[in-house]
Enzyme design. Structure first.
Site, PDB file in Angstrom:
ATOM      1  N   ARG A  12       0.817  -1.219   0.000  1.00 29.85           N
ATOM      2  CA  ARG A  12       0.000   0.000   0.000  1.00 29.85           C
ATOM      3  C   ARG A  12       0.853   1.273   0.000  1.00 29.85           C
ATOM      4  O   ARG A  12       0.494   2.280   0.618  1.00 29.85           O
ATOM      5  CB  ARG A  12      -0.974   0.010   1.202  1.00 29.85           C
ATOM      6  CG  ARG A  12      -1.927  -1.178   1.224  1.00 29.85           C
ATOM      7  CD  ARG A  12      -2.833  -1.216   0.006  1.00 29.85           C
ATOM      8  NE  ARG A  12      -3.678  -2.408  -0.003  1.00 29.85           N
ATOM      9  CZ  ARG A  12      -3.419  -3.510  -0.704  1.00 29.85           C
ATOM     10  NH1 ARG A  12      -2.330  -3.584  -1.453  1.00 29.85           N
ATOM     11  NH2 ARG A  12      -4.242  -4.528  -0.666  1.00 29.85           N
ATOM     12  N   SER A  31     -11.850  -1.354   2.836  1.00 33.33           N
ATOM     13  CA  SER A  31     -11.107  -1.828   4.007  1.00 33.33           C
ATOM     14  C   SER A  31     -10.478  -0.637   4.723  1.00 33.33           C
ATOM     15  O   SER A  31      -9.712   0.115   4.125  1.00 33.33           O
ATOM     16  CB  SER A  31     -10.016  -2.807   3.585  1.00 33.33           C
ATOM     17  OG  SER A  31     -10.572  -3.947   2.978  1.00 33.33           O
ATOM     18  N   GLU A  54      -5.696   2.176   6.381  1.00 33.59           N
ATOM     19  CA  GLU A  54      -5.426   2.162   4.943  1.00 33.59           C
ATOM     20  C   GLU A  54      -6.067   3.372   4.286  1.00 33.59           C
ATOM     21  O   GLU A  54      -5.583   3.889   3.286  1.00 33.59           O
ATOM     22  CB  GLU A  54      -5.971   0.863   4.330  1.00 33.59           C
ATOM     23  CG  GLU A  54      -5.685   0.703   2.864  1.00 33.59           C
ATOM     24  CD  GLU A  54      -6.056  -0.690   2.361  1.00 33.59           C
ATOM     25  OE1 GLU A  54      -6.772  -0.770   1.359  1.00 33.59           O
ATOM     26  OE2 GLU A  54      -5.620  -1.672   2.981  1.00 33.59           O
TER      27      GLU A  54
END
Length: 304
Positions: free
Chosen positions: A177, A227, A297
């Site tokens: 990420r 998420s 995230e």
């Protein structure tokens, strides 16, 4: 420079119809929360984008770049300075042999469908990711075992100094990420993806299978940002949250999804503070019970 004067200057660059002062960010995020941006700008070309950024730099006006707001929480007092939204424009792409080149504002789902239509495999994982290419490349988005790093071969981006740069292959420095572009606060302009020739029937079957998995396991019908947490090493975020007894836990209008504990949903009247307070509660509860730090995230921006 006074706000009204600055607004007129940026209108000269992108056109009056592409400038919205005091624009509620809840209208531009999938969570449906967020206070106003001082000025929302939607440039329709790379030249306009570059000139708008340069104006902001010259006038010391802060700039925030966004796609279609699917991985974003804007705090309740909104965002100071200029928000440049790339999703509405900069959305063209080309397919040549096994390479797709697309501008930052193109939806991943659209690129994935184009790959299927041209018998190209490698982007099936992205078919259900709601974000744009620019954000996906910057954060190395992924799902179901696939990541953008698996297909990206070249990216053109604007660095923090306003310079146009091109990077290739390992120069992206992709990680979980993250990427060189994210680390340096860069703005993706366009990227090229190298795919492989495949069976259209097999590609379609995989896309349909992943779509069914998402529909069965994720609360796609409710406002959310996907998420919320990164996957902690050796764990699954949703499982940790569930094992803490937090399934369905609510603060205000924000709720841990009963369908997938890795998602927080807006039940209809949430404000950003509800969501952020729920995130903090999850983090402290998981840390207390399992000793695991849950990192977000989603991007969190703006003033509380």
């Amino acid at each position: 420079m006074e706000k009204e004067v600055f607004v007129e200057k940026i209108k000269e660059i992108v056109g009056s119809e592409n400038v919205k002062p005091d624009e509620p960010m809840k209208n531009h995020t999938s969570f449906k929360v967020g206070g106003p941006a001082d000025i929302l700008v939607t440039p329709v070309s790379v030249l306009q984008l570059s000139q708008a950024i340069q104006l902001c730099k010259n006038e010391n006006v802060p700039v925030f770049i966004m796609g279609n707001g699917t991985n974003l929480i804007v705090r309740d007092k909104g965002i100071r300075g200029v928000v440049i939204k790339i999703y509405d424009n900069l959305n063209e792409f080309t397919v040549k042999d096994d390479i797709i080149t697309a501008y930052a504002g193109v939806l991943l789902s659209k690129i994935s469908m184009a790959a299927y239509e041209n018998g190209l495999t490698g982007l099936e994982f992205a078919s259900g990711i709601p974000g744009t290419l620019g954000g996906a490349v910057a954060m190395n988005a992924g799902a179901y075992g696939g990541e953008m790093k698996d297909v990206i071969i070249e990216t053109e981006f604007i660095d923090r100094d306003g310079e146009l740069r091109v990077i290739r292959d390992d120069e992206h420095q992709f990680g979980y990420r993250t990427s060189l572009i994210q680390k340096h606060s860069g703005i993706v302009i366009r990227s090229s993806m190298k795919l492989k020739k495949g069976s259209k029937e097999e590609i379609k079957a995989m896309m349909e299978d992943l779509t069914k998995k998402r529909q069965d396991k994720q609360p796609l019908e409710m406002p959310s940002a996907g998420s919320v947490f990164k996957r902690p090493e050796g764990y699954f975020a949703g499982k940790l949250i569930e094992d803490c007894g937090l399934r369905g836990y609510r603060i205000g209008g924000a709720e841990v999804s009963t369908k997938h504990c890795g998602f927080i949903i807006n039940t209809g009247d949430a404000i950003a503070k509800d969501i952020l307070d729920l995130i903090a509660h999850i983090q402290s509860t998981v840390r207390m019970k399992f000793g695991v730090d849950m990192q977000t995230e989603v991007r969190i921006v703006g003033e509380a």
